[in-house]
Design an enzyme around this catalytic site. Structure first.
Site, PDB file in Angstrom:
ATOM      1  N   LYS A 280      -8.980  27.849  37.995  1.00  0.00           N
ATOM      2  CA  LYS A 280      -9.799  28.693  37.216  1.00  0.00           C
ATOM      3  C   LYS A 280      -9.584  28.263  35.657  1.00  0.00           C
ATOM      4  O   LYS A 280      -8.751  27.552  35.513  1.00  0.00           O
ATOM      5  CB  LYS A 280      -9.123  29.841  37.384  1.00  0.00           C
ATOM      6  N   ARG A 354      -9.991  35.332  50.998  1.00  0.00           N
ATOM      7  CA  ARG A 354     -10.604  35.679  52.619  1.00  0.00           C
ATOM      8  C   ARG A 354     -10.063  34.610  53.597  1.00  0.00           C
ATOM      9  O   ARG A 354      -9.892  35.088  54.882  1.00  0.00           O
ATOM     10  CB  ARG A 354     -12.085  35.470  52.374  1.00  0.00           C
TER      11      ARG A 354
HETATM   12  N1  BES Z   1      -8.830  36.609  42.807  1.00  0.00           N
HETATM   13  C1  BES Z   1      -9.955  36.099  42.788  1.00  0.00           C
HETATM   14  C2  BES Z   1     -10.867  37.389  42.582  1.00  0.00           C
HETATM   15  C3  BES Z   1     -11.050  38.029  41.286  1.00  0.00           C
HETATM   16  C4  BES Z   1     -11.433  37.991  40.051  1.00  0.00           C
HETATM   17  C5  BES Z   1      -9.796  39.087  41.043  1.00  0.00           C
HETATM   18  C6  BES Z   1     -11.226  38.558  39.036  1.00  0.00           C
HETATM   19  C7  BES Z   1      -9.800  39.884  39.956  1.00  0.00           C
HETATM   20  C8  BES Z   1     -10.292  39.633  38.857  1.00  0.00           C
HETATM   21  C9  BES Z   1     -10.417  35.648  43.964  1.00  0.00           C
HETATM   22  O1  BES Z   1      -9.530  34.868  44.834  1.00  0.00           O
HETATM   23  C10 BES Z   1     -11.469  34.357  43.454  1.00  0.00           C
HETATM   24  O2  BES Z   1     -11.169  33.737  42.726  1.00  0.00           O
HETATM   25  N2  BES Z   1     -12.836  34.571  43.793  1.00  0.00           N
HETATM   26  C11 BES Z   1     -13.819  33.685  43.505  1.00  0.00           C
HETATM   27  C12 BES Z   1     -14.727  33.592  44.689  1.00  0.00           C
HETATM   28  C13 BES Z   1     -15.758  32.443  44.566  1.00  0.00           C
HETATM   29  C14 BES Z   1     -15.014  30.993  44.514  1.00  0.00           C
HETATM   30  C15 BES Z   1     -16.828  32.492  45.484  1.00  0.00           C
HETATM   31  C16 BES Z   1     -14.565  34.563  42.391  1.00  0.00           C
HETATM   32  O3  BES Z   1     -14.867  35.473  42.581  1.00  0.00           O
HETATM   33  O4  BES Z   1     -15.001  33.894  41.432  1.00  0.00           O
HETATM   34 ZN    ZN Z   2      -9.198  32.725  43.735  1.00  0.00          ZN
END
Ligand code: BES
Ligand code: ZN
Ligand code: ZN
Length: 498
Positions: A280, A354
């Site tokens: 991230k 997931r």
């Molecule tokens: N934990 C994150 C989702 C999230 C985003 C929670 C913002 C709280 C605030 C999750 O594991 C994630 O990173 N999801 C990705 C999915 C993508 C790679 C398809 C996302 O939402 O960017």
């Molecule tokens: Zn994630």
């Protein structure tokens, strides 16, 4: 903070601060002025009528006026708080009002706060909401600040006074509100812990301690046991961290079970989500300690369920891992085998929630759950879709979703139904494995839900994406900034009302 329910008139309340609820358009002579406000007005020689008349106060939501040493009342201070329209006033509004009153008085160093509730608003729903609001409002996320001034501003006692309270009904509504809000704060405290403190093992220990306290069965599967069972998806996420993963299982069994319903509650417990190799951006990454808010919601709900003692069996499953970057992390392109036997192509290691949920959901079926609800901070896409207001609710069974939404409405937690048609399946195609862990650019919250759906088989299931609602970036008048504890009350109510 201690909480008490009092049945007496407000001129017999000697609290440090007494709060009365005032509505909009209630001017001096208005018939709208509730009885209690009228009494307060009389005892203060017309102070309330005067603040309306002078235009200082109109009764708008969260508006406040404070009187010191009200001559005709034993309380040391009288706070008038605006509640908006009396006709439209709901229990959800009251929850916010009591929270705001408590927070405002607490900031003014009041340690003994009493809120008076008119008999018009003394139904069980309102009574629960009133005490919930106060307990939720009292939560502070700054427990690790060492500033001693902080403790000078702690509230010792919160009382709810209802002059003509209806004995045991009111009392049980009050107690219900206390246990729900305390369970929600329990969840918020977990979410608030930094990831260096709240590792997967620590989360498991917290769950174990809570279970022992509340009389729930607790079983914790370690890495070796999960490997034996074949939880390849969960373990693939965990493999990049030095912190060992766990699958926390808590069981509530009713004394007399006639329904045959076995509710499974599954909560995403990523104690820190760096994204893994698909790392991230560093800006805002510190917030990813709240990626276990689904786990906390499920544990908080179990704490409440243990006390509410519903008549159905409830099992909580909390897969917990840390998603880290290291030489042992999984890579984009890896193909893993889940507990269900389905193979997954990991296209993005940041779509880790997931993966761990897939194995936990499969295991929930093996444990005999007949209905499933999962709560997860699953996607940034749900924040794009619904902002920070509504939880996104997905299902494979409309009737079951309606039941969950009913519980949410009852508890004042906003949730909105999202689509999950089979057409979205086209978004999840892998050339090399049964399923990829991410879809394309569009409908990210839906493809995430679609992925989970592949693992639930045919049971009624609801997926709650709480990524946008589990954390408040800014304080509200009735709640501090930080963890919201969303989901606890809905899940507890869902079980309790079955
Ligand atoms: N934990 C994150 C989702 C999230 C985003 C929670 C913002 C709280 C605030 C999750 O594991 C994630 O990173 N999801 C990705 C999915 C993508 C790679 C398809 C996302 O939402 O960017
Ligand atoms: Zn994630
Ligand atoms: Zn995540």
């Amino acid at each position: 903070m201690q909480t008490r329910l009092l049945t007496r008139n407000i001129d017999e309340v000697d609290a440090e601060s007494l709060v009365v609820l005032c509505f909009e358009k209630a001017d001096a002579q208005a018939p709208l002025m509730p009885e209690l406000v009228r009494t307060a007005n009389e005892r203060t020689n017309g102070w309330i009528a005067e603040i309306y008349q002078t235009g200082e106060f109109a009764g708008k939501p969260f508006e406040m006026a404070l009187l010191h040493r009200p001559a005709g009342l034993p309380a040391k201070r009288l706070l008038a708080i605006g509640c908006g329209s009396q006709e439209k006033f709901t229990a959800a509004d009251l929850r916010k009002i009591t929270g705001a009153a408590l927070r405002s008085l607490k900031a003014r160093a009041s340690r003994d706060i009493c809120i008076a509730l008119d008999s018009a608003f003394a139904s069980p729903e309102f009574v629960s909401a009133a005490v919930e609001g106060a307990i939720l409002g009292d939560f502070e996320p700054d427990q690790r600040k060492t500033d001693p001034k902080k403790t000078e501003k702690a509230v010792d006692t919160f009382s709810l006074v209802i002059p003509n309270a209806n004995g045991s009904v009111t009392e049980s509504a009050f107690n219900r509100g206390v246990l729900l809000a305390e369970s929600q704060n329990f969840a918020r405290a977990l979410v608030n812990e930094p990831a260096n403190v709240l590792t997967p093992s620590q989360l498991a220990e917290s769950a174990r301690a809570m279970a022992a306290e509340q009389g729930l069965e607790c079983e914790i599967l370690d890495r070796a046991r999960m490997a034996e069972l074949g939880m390849g998806a969960l373990l693939a996420v965990a493999q990049g961290s030095t912190q060992p993963p766990a699958l926390i299982i808590l069981r509530y069994r009713p004394s007399r079970d006639t329904s045959g319903v076995h509710l499974g509650l599954v909560g995403k417990g990523v104690t820190f989500d760096s994204g893994g190799i698909s790392i991230k951006p560093s800006e805002g990454m510190e917030k990813m300690k709240y990626d276990m808010a689904g786990a906390a919601a499920v544990l908080g709900a179990m704490r409440a369920i243990a006390q509410l003692k519903p008549s159905i069996q409830v099992t909580a499953l909390v897969p917990t891992v840390e998603n880290m970057v290291s030489g042992s992390s999984q890579r984009p392109g890896d193909i893993i085998t889940s507990l269900s036997g389905k193979t997954i192509e990991v296209l993005n290691t940041d779509a880790e929630g997931r993966l761990i949920l897939a194995d936990a959901i499969t295991y929930a079926s093996r444990l005999g759950c007949t209905h499933l609800v999962d709560a997860a901070t699953l996607t940034g896409a749900i924040v794009v879709a619904l902002g920070h207001i509504h939880v996104g609710a997905f299902t494979n069974d409309e009737a079951f979703l309606e039941r969950v939404l009913g519980a949410a409405r009852m508890e004042g937690e906003k949730m909105w139904p999202m689509p999950l048609d089979d057409d979205y399946k086209d978004y999840l195609k892998s050339a090399f494995a049964d399923i990829p862990n991410v879809g394309g650019r569009w409908g990210g919250a839906i493809t995430a839900a679609m992925f989970l759906k592949e693992f639930v088989e045919d049971k009624p299931w609801v997926h709650l994406d709480i990524a946008g609602t589990a954390w408040l970036d800014d304080a509200k008048p009735f709640m501090s900034k930080g963890p919201s504890g969303v989901g606890v009350r809905t899940l507890a109510q869902l079980a309790a009302s079955w």
